[in-house]
Design a protein around this motif. Structure first.
Motif, PDB file in Angstrom:
ATOM      1  N   VAL A 154      32.445  41.902  49.206  1.00  0.00           N
ATOM      2  CA  VAL A 154      31.335  42.561  48.504  1.00  0.00           C
ATOM      3  C   VAL A 154      31.886  43.615  47.553  1.00  0.00           C
ATOM      4  O   VAL A 154      32.948  44.201  47.805  1.00  0.00           O
ATOM      5  N   PRO A 155      31.196  43.862  46.426  1.00  0.00           N
ATOM      6  CA  PRO A 155      31.740  44.762  45.402  1.00  0.00           C
ATOM      7  C   PRO A 155      31.959  46.193  45.866  1.00  0.00           C
ATOM      8  O   PRO A 155      32.771  46.913  45.279  1.00  0.00           O
ATOM      9  N   TRP A 156      31.248  46.618  46.892  1.00  0.00           N
ATOM     10  CA  TRP A 156      31.461  47.969  47.404  1.00  0.00           C
ATOM     11  C   TRP A 156      32.525  47.990  48.501  1.00  0.00           C
ATOM     12  O   TRP A 156      32.819  49.025  49.068  1.00  0.00           O
ATOM     13  N   GLY A 157      33.097  46.817  48.786  1.00  0.00           N
ATOM     14  CA  GLY A 157      34.218  46.751  49.719  1.00  0.00           C
ATOM     15  C   GLY A 157      35.501  47.162  49.016  1.00  0.00           C
ATOM     16  O   GLY A 157      35.598  47.180  47.792  1.00  0.00           O
ATOM     17  N   GLY A 158      36.520  47.455  49.768  1.00  0.00           N
ATOM     18  CA  GLY A 158      37.765  47.973  49.210  1.00  0.00           C
ATOM     19  C   GLY A 158      38.477  47.072  48.224  1.00  0.00           C
ATOM     20  O   GLY A 158      38.781  47.494  47.096  1.00  0.00           O
ATOM     21  N   PRO A 159      38.777  45.810  48.568  1.00  0.00           N
ATOM     22  CA  PRO A 159      39.564  44.954  47.666  1.00  0.00           C
ATOM     23  C   PRO A 159      38.918  44.720  46.308  1.00  0.00           C
ATOM     24  O   PRO A 159      39.582  44.845  45.269  1.00  0.00           O
ATOM     25  N   THR A 160      37.639  44.374  46.280  1.00  0.00           N
ATOM     26  CA  THR A 160      36.966  44.105  45.002  1.00  0.00           C
ATOM     27  C   THR A 160      36.898  45.356  44.141  1.00  0.00           C
ATOM     28  O   THR A 160      37.108  45.303  42.923  1.00  0.00           O
ATOM     29  N   ALA A 161      36.618  46.481  44.774  1.00  0.00           N
ATOM     30  CA  ALA A 161      36.566  47.746  44.026  1.00  0.00           C
ATOM     31  C   ALA A 161      37.936  48.097  43.462  1.00  0.00           C
ATOM     32  O   ALA A 161      38.043  48.564  42.314  1.00  0.00           O
ATOM     33  N   ARG A 162      38.996  47.872  44.219  1.00  0.00           N
ATOM     34  CA  ARG A 162      40.343  48.161  43.734  1.00  0.00           C
ATOM     35  C   ARG A 162      40.713  47.231  42.575  1.00  0.00           C
ATOM     36  O   ARG A 162      41.312  47.655  41.583  1.00  0.00           O
ATOM     37  N   ALA A 163      40.394  45.942  42.731  1.00  0.00           N
ATOM     38  CA  ALA A 163      40.698  44.979  41.665  1.00  0.00           C
ATOM     39  C   ALA A 163      39.956  45.345  40.381  1.00  0.00           C
ATOM     40  O   ALA A 163      40.514  45.264  39.281  1.00  0.00           O
ATOM     41  N   ALA A 164      38.703  45.766  40.534  1.00  0.00           N
ATOM     42  CA  ALA A 164      37.913  46.163  39.366  1.00  0.00           C
ATOM     43  C   ALA A 164      38.519  47.381  38.683  1.00  0.00           C
ATOM     44  O   ALA A 164      38.561  47.468  37.448  1.00  0.00           O
ATOM     45  N   ASP A 170      33.596  46.151  35.653  1.00  0.00           N
ATOM     46  CA  ASP A 170      32.634  46.410  36.718  1.00  0.00           C
ATOM     47  C   ASP A 170      32.906  45.464  37.883  1.00  0.00           C
ATOM     48  O   ASP A 170      33.217  44.276  37.676  1.00  0.00           O
ATOM     49  N   ALA A 171      32.781  45.963  39.112  1.00  0.00           N
ATOM     50  CA  ALA A 171      33.073  45.145  40.291  1.00  0.00           C
ATOM     51  C   ALA A 171      32.180  43.915  40.368  1.00  0.00           C
ATOM     52  O   ALA A 171      32.611  42.859  40.858  1.00  0.00           O
ATOM     53  N   ASN A 172      30.956  44.020  39.884  1.00  0.00           N
ATOM     54  CA  ASN A 172      30.042  42.874  39.919  1.00  0.00           C
ATOM     55  C   ASN A 172      30.542  41.711  39.069  1.00  0.00           C
ATOM     56  O   ASN A 172      30.258  40.553  39.356  1.00  0.00           O
ATOM     57  N   GLU A 173      31.271  42.016  38.003  1.00  0.00           N
ATOM     58  CA  GLU A 173      31.815  40.962  37.152  1.00  0.00           C
ATOM     59  C   GLU A 173      32.795  40.078  37.922  1.00  0.00           C
ATOM     60  O   GLU A 173      32.909  38.877  37.665  1.00  0.00           O
ATOM     61  N   LEU A 174      33.508  40.684  38.841  1.00  0.00           N
ATOM     62  CA  LEU A 174      34.446  39.923  39.668  1.00  0.00           C
ATOM     63  C   LEU A 174      33.730  39.198  40.799  1.00  0.00           C
ATOM     64  O   LEU A 174      34.072  38.061  41.145  1.00  0.00           O
ATOM     65  N   TRP A 175      32.724  39.861  41.363  1.00  0.00           N
ATOM     66  CA  TRP A 175      32.101  39.356  42.587  1.00  0.00           C
ATOM     67  C   TRP A 175      31.076  38.247  42.348  1.00  0.00           C
ATOM     68  O   TRP A 175      31.082  37.237  43.067  1.00  0.00           O
ATOM     69  N   VAL A 176      30.199  38.410  41.372  1.00  0.00           N
ATOM     70  CA  VAL A 176      29.084  37.471  41.178  1.00  0.00           C
ATOM     71  C   VAL A 176      29.545  36.016  41.066  1.00  0.00           C
ATOM     72  O   VAL A 176      28.980  35.134  41.729  1.00  0.00           O
ATOM     73  N   PRO A 177      30.584  35.695  40.279  1.00  0.00           N
ATOM     74  CA  PRO A 177      31.015  34.292  40.224  1.00  0.00           C
ATOM     75  C   PRO A 177      31.551  33.758  41.559  1.00  0.00           C
ATOM     76  O   PRO A 177      31.606  32.541  41.763  1.00  0.00           O
ATOM     77  N   LEU A 178      31.915  34.671  42.451  1.00  0.00           N
ATOM     78  CA  LEU A 178      32.478  34.262  43.738  1.00  0.00           C
ATOM     79  C   LEU A 178      31.433  34.184  44.853  1.00  0.00           C
ATOM     80  O   LEU A 178      31.766  33.860  45.993  1.00  0.00           O
ATOM     81  N   ILE A 179      30.177  34.480  44.538  1.00  0.00           N
ATOM     82  CA  ILE A 179      29.131  34.463  45.566  1.00  0.00           C
ATOM     83  C   ILE A 179      29.016  33.101  46.251  1.00  0.00           C
ATOM     84  O   ILE A 179      28.932  33.035  47.493  1.00  0.00           O
TER      85      ILE A 179
END
Length: 477
Positions: A154-164, A170-179
Motif C-alpha cells: 500500500v502507498p502508505w507502507g514503507g517500501p512504496t513510500a521509499r520508492a516514490a 507520487d506513491a499512488n503512481e507506483l501503486w495503482v497499476p499494481l493493484i
C-alpha cells in the motif's frame, strides 16, 4: 573488497541461523563486529557504528518487552479464553479454516501499513488457538507474515513510500497499476494458508494416531494427547455455546492441557473481562492512531493491566517474571540486530554491496532488468533492508537501466512486488521481523526456511499478474 566482506558477513549469519550452530545474538552481533575490525575500522569507529545501530532499534526493543508482558497478563487473566472458544466454534476446529482466518486477520490488520502493529494484533490473538489445536507456530508466523507482506505494498507502507521518494513521484503512481497484482497476492496468500492448514490437519491426525515422527517442537500436540483435528465438526473439541463471555474456556477435558490459554485458574479474572477487553482495544487504537510511540502505549497499558488485575507487589512481580524471561531473550536479539545494521551501514558495506549487485548484471540482460529485479525481490530482502535497498540499491539500478532505456518506474514497481513487501516477514534487516518470530515463539532460522519458499512463490505469481496487466514489462525496448 568491502562489498565482498559485506556479502560474506550476511552469508555467514544466514548460515549460522539456518543451521542453528550458535545463538541468534552471537550470529547477529558477533559476525558483523568481526567483519568491521577485519575491514580495518578502529575500535572507536566500530563503537560508533554500534551506538548508531542500537539507537535505531531501542524503541522497537522496548515496545517488544512491554508488549509481551502486557499480552501475557491478558492471557493469564483469561481474556482470550472465550474469544478462542468462539473462533474455534466458527472454524470448527479445522486447521485449514484457522490458517485462512489467520492470514485474513493479518491482511485486515495491515491496512495501516505498519508491520509491528499487525504482528501485535494478529499473533497474540491467534497464538492461543494454535496452541489449543496443537497447530505449529511456524504456520502461524508464516500465515501472518504472508498476509502482512502482500498488504505492505500500500502507498502508505514503507517500501512504496521509499520508492516514490527515490523517484520523486507520487506513491499512488507506483501503486495503482499494481493493484490487480496485489489483489491476486491476497488470493494467493489465502490459498497458501489453506494448503498449510490442510497439511497441519494431516500432521495432527498422524500425531493423534500415535506417529511420533509427526511431532514438531513448535506444536503443543504430542502422541500421548489426542487432539481434535476434524474437518469442521464442532463436536467435542470446543465448549458449549452457552458459555458466558466472561467465563474461562476449558477447551477440552483437561483444563490444564494445551487447550486452554490460561493454565493457572487462580490467575483468571472473569469479572474483569470487559475491562481488559476495553484496555486491549484502547491500546491498539492508540497504536493505530499514533497517539504516542508504541513503546509508550505498551508501558502504560502494562502498568494499568497490573494495577487492575493483580494487586500488590508480590503478585505483580510474579506476572512480570513469568513473561519477562522470554521477552528479554528476544530483546537481546533485537539489540544484536541493531549492531548488525549499524555496522553494515556505518562501515559502508551496504553502499558497496549495492553498487556491486547492480554492476553484476550483464549488459545484454539490461532490457530484462525489471524482470530480474522482480524475480529476486523476495530473496534480496534477506540482504537489504528497506532503506538500504530503496535509497541505496534502487538508485544504482535506475542509473544502470537508464543507459539502456529501462524505465525507472518499471524498476521501482518490480521492486515493490517483493523487496521488503512480501519479503519483509523474512528479512533480518527489519525490526518487525524479530517482533514476528518473538511473538510467535519460533526460531529465526526455522521461520525463514518455512516462509521463504511460500513468500517467493506468491511474489512470482504477483509478478506474473503485473506483467499480464502491463504494469511491468517482460523486456524493455
Amino acid at each position: 573488497m568491502l562489498s565482498l566482506l559485506g556479502f560474506g558477513t550476511i552469508a555467514i549469519i544466514l548460515l549460522l541461523l539456518f543451521t542453528q550452530r550458535v545463538a541468534a545474538i552471537v550470529a547477529l552481533a558477533g559476525v558483523p563486529l568481526a567483519a568491521a575490525f577485519l575491514a580495518g575500522n578502529s575500535p572507536s569507529e566500530v563503537a560508533g557504528f554500534v551506538k548508531e545501530g542500537l539507537g535505531g532499534v531501542v524503541g522497537v526493543a522496548a515496545m517488544f518487552l512491554f508488549a509481551i508482558v502486557f499480552f501475557g497478563i491478558m492471557r493469564d487473566a483469561g481474556l482470550f479464553d472465550p474469544i478462542i472458544a468462539r473462533i474455534v466454534r466458527w472454524a470448527g476446529s479445522a486447521p485449514p479454516t484457522v490458517a485462512v482466518a489467520t492470514t485474513a486477520l493479518a491482511v485486515v490488520a495491515h491496512l495501516d501499513g505498519a508491520g509491528a502493529t499487525t504482528f501485535l494484533i494478529a499473533v497474540p490473538a491467534m497464538l492461543p488457538i494454535y496452541e489449543r489445536l496443537g497447530m505449529s507456530r511456524l504456520v502461524l508466523a508464516t500465515c501472518v507474515g504472508l498476509g502482512a507482506g502482500v498488504m505492505n505494498m500500500v502507498p502508505w507502507g514503507g517500501p512504496t513510500a521509499r520508492a516514490a521518494a527515490t523517484l520523486g513521484v507520487d506513491a499512488n503512481e507506483l501503486w495503482v497499476p499494481l493493484i490487480p497484482a496485489q489483489i491476486a497476492g491476497v488470493v494467493f496468500a489465502l490459498g497458501v494458508a489453506y494448503y498449510l492448514g490442510r497439511r497441519e490437519r494431516t500432521r495432527l491426525a498422524k500425531v493423534a494416531a500415535g506417529d511420533a515422527s509427526a511431532v514438531v517442537d513448535e506444536s503443543t500436540a504430542r502422541v500421548a494427547e489426542r487432539m481434535s483435528v476434524g474437518s469442521g465438526d464442532t463436536g467435542s473439541s470446543v465448549d458449549d455455546a452457552n458459555e458466558e463471555p466472561g467465563s474461562p474456556s476449558t477447551g477440552g477435558d483437561d483444563a490444564d492441557g494445551p487447550a486452554t490459554a490460561s493454565s493457572d485458574r487462580a490467575l483468571l479474572r472473569p469479572k474483569l473481562f470487559w475491562v481488559n477487553a476495553f484496555l486491549v482495544i484502547a491500546t491498539l487504537a492508540a497504536l493505530i492512531a499514533a497517539i504516542a510511540p508504541p513503546e509508550t502505549c505498551f508501558i502504560i497499558a502494562t502498568i494499568v493491566a497490573l494495577l487492575v488485575n493483580y494487586r500488590g507487589m508480590k503478585a505483580q512481580s510474579a506476572r512480570i517474571e513469568a513473561h519477562a524471561v522470554g521477552a528479554m531473550l528476544m530483546v537481546g536479539t533485537l539489540l544484536a540486530a541493531g549492531v548488525l545494521l549499524g555496522v553494515l551501514d556505518g562501515s559502508g558495506m551496504i553502499e558497496s554491496m549495492a553498487v556491486s549487485a547492480a554492476n553484476a548484471i550483464p549488459d545484454a540482460m539490461a532490457p530484462a532488468l525489471p524482470l530480474i529485479v522482480g524475480v529476486f525481490a523476495v530473496p534480496m530482502s534477506l540482504i537489504f533492508g528497506p532503506d538500504a535497498y530503496y535509497f541505496g540499491v534502487l538508485p544504482v539500478l535506475i542509473e544502470v537501466g537508464d543507459q539502456f532505456g529501462v524505465s525507472a518506474m518499471d524498476l521501482a514497481q518490480a521492486s515493490i512486488i517483493g523487496e521488503e513487501t512480501v519479503g519483509f516477514p523474512i528479512s533480518p534487516m527489519t525490526g518487525a521481523f524479530y517482533l514476528l518470530v518473538g511473538l510467535a515463539k519460533v526460531d529465526i532460522g526455522k521461520h525463514i526456511r518455512h516462509t521463504l519458499g511460500w513468500a517467493w512463490l506468491i511474489s512470482l505469481g504477483m509478478l506474473g499478474v503485473a506483467m499480464a496487466t502491463g504494469a511491468i514489462p517482460l523486456w524493455s525496448s
